[in-house]
Design a protein around this motif. Structure first.
Motif, PDB file in Angstrom:
ATOM      1  N   ASN A   6       0.820  -1.204   0.000  1.00 20.35           N
ATOM      2  CA  ASN A   6       0.000   0.000   0.000  1.00 20.35           C
ATOM      3  C   ASN A   6       0.857   1.257   0.000  1.00 20.35           C
ATOM      4  O   ASN A   6       2.037   1.227   0.294  1.00 20.35           O
ATOM      5  CB  ASN A   6      -0.996  -0.011   1.165  1.00 20.35           C
ATOM      6  N   ASP A  44      -7.629  -4.556   5.977  1.00 23.26           N
ATOM      7  CA  ASP A  44      -8.511  -5.381   5.148  1.00 23.26           C
ATOM      8  C   ASP A  44      -9.202  -4.482   4.111  1.00 23.26           C
ATOM      9  O   ASP A  44      -9.101  -3.257   4.169  1.00 23.26           O
ATOM     10  CB  ASP A  44      -9.516  -6.148   6.005  1.00 23.26           C
ATOM     11  N   LEU A  45      -9.885  -5.082   3.166  1.00 21.40           N
ATOM     12  CA  LEU A  45     -10.505  -4.310   2.086  1.00 21.40           C
ATOM     13  C   LEU A  45     -11.568  -3.342   2.584  1.00 21.40           C
ATOM     14  O   LEU A  45     -11.684  -2.225   2.074  1.00 21.40           O
ATOM     15  CB  LEU A  45     -11.101  -5.252   1.038  1.00 21.40           C
ATOM     16  N   TYR A  46     -12.329  -3.745   3.576  1.00 22.12           N
ATOM     17  CA  TYR A  46     -13.343  -2.852   4.143  1.00 22.12           C
ATOM     18  C   TYR A  46     -12.673  -1.607   4.720  1.00 22.12           C
ATOM     19  O   TYR A  46     -13.100  -0.479   4.466  1.00 22.12           O
ATOM     20  CB  TYR A  46     -14.159  -3.580   5.219  1.00 22.12           C
ATOM     21  N   LEU A  48      -9.669  -0.446   4.020  1.00 23.80           N
ATOM     22  CA  LEU A  48      -9.057   0.292   2.923  1.00 23.80           C
ATOM     23  C   LEU A  48     -10.091   1.186   2.241  1.00 23.80           C
ATOM     24  O   LEU A  48      -9.812   2.340   1.906  1.00 23.80           O
ATOM     25  CB  LEU A  48      -8.453  -0.691   1.925  1.00 23.80           C
ATOM     26  N   SER A  49     -11.293   0.678   2.083  1.00 23.20           N
ATOM     27  CA  SER A  49     -12.377   1.454   1.493  1.00 23.20           C
ATOM     28  C   SER A  49     -12.745   2.637   2.391  1.00 23.20           C
ATOM     29  O   SER A  49     -12.957   3.753   1.907  1.00 23.20           O
ATOM     30  CB  SER A  49     -13.599   0.559   1.276  1.00 23.20           C
TER      31      SER A  49
END
Length: 69
Positions: A6, A44-46, A48-49
């Motif tokens: 990232n 996690d993706l959540y 990151l969003s």
């Protein structure tokens, strides 16, 4: 050697935001954000969003790629 996944540290600097600010906004420990910024661990993706929304950017800007900002 592991690749940096990232670009959170770079994007926070561009947006003139601190690790502490992000930790407060996400209600997480500042150490957690520090680990994300150094690519020791990854959100996690959540999460990151959520970070992308807080920084008002496209989530793609947080991911390391060959593309420029």
């Amino acid at each position: 050697m592991a690749e940096d996944i990232n670009r959170l540290k770079v994007v926070l600097a561009l947006k003139k935001r601190t690790n502490k600010w992000l930790a407060t906004e996400l209600n997480v420990n500042p150490t957690t954000v520090s680990k994300w910024c150094t690519n020791t661990t990854q959100p996690d993706l959540y999460t990151l969003s959520r970070i992308a929304k807080l920084l008002e950017i496209d989530i793609k800007m947080l991911l390391n790629s060959n593309d420029e900002l």
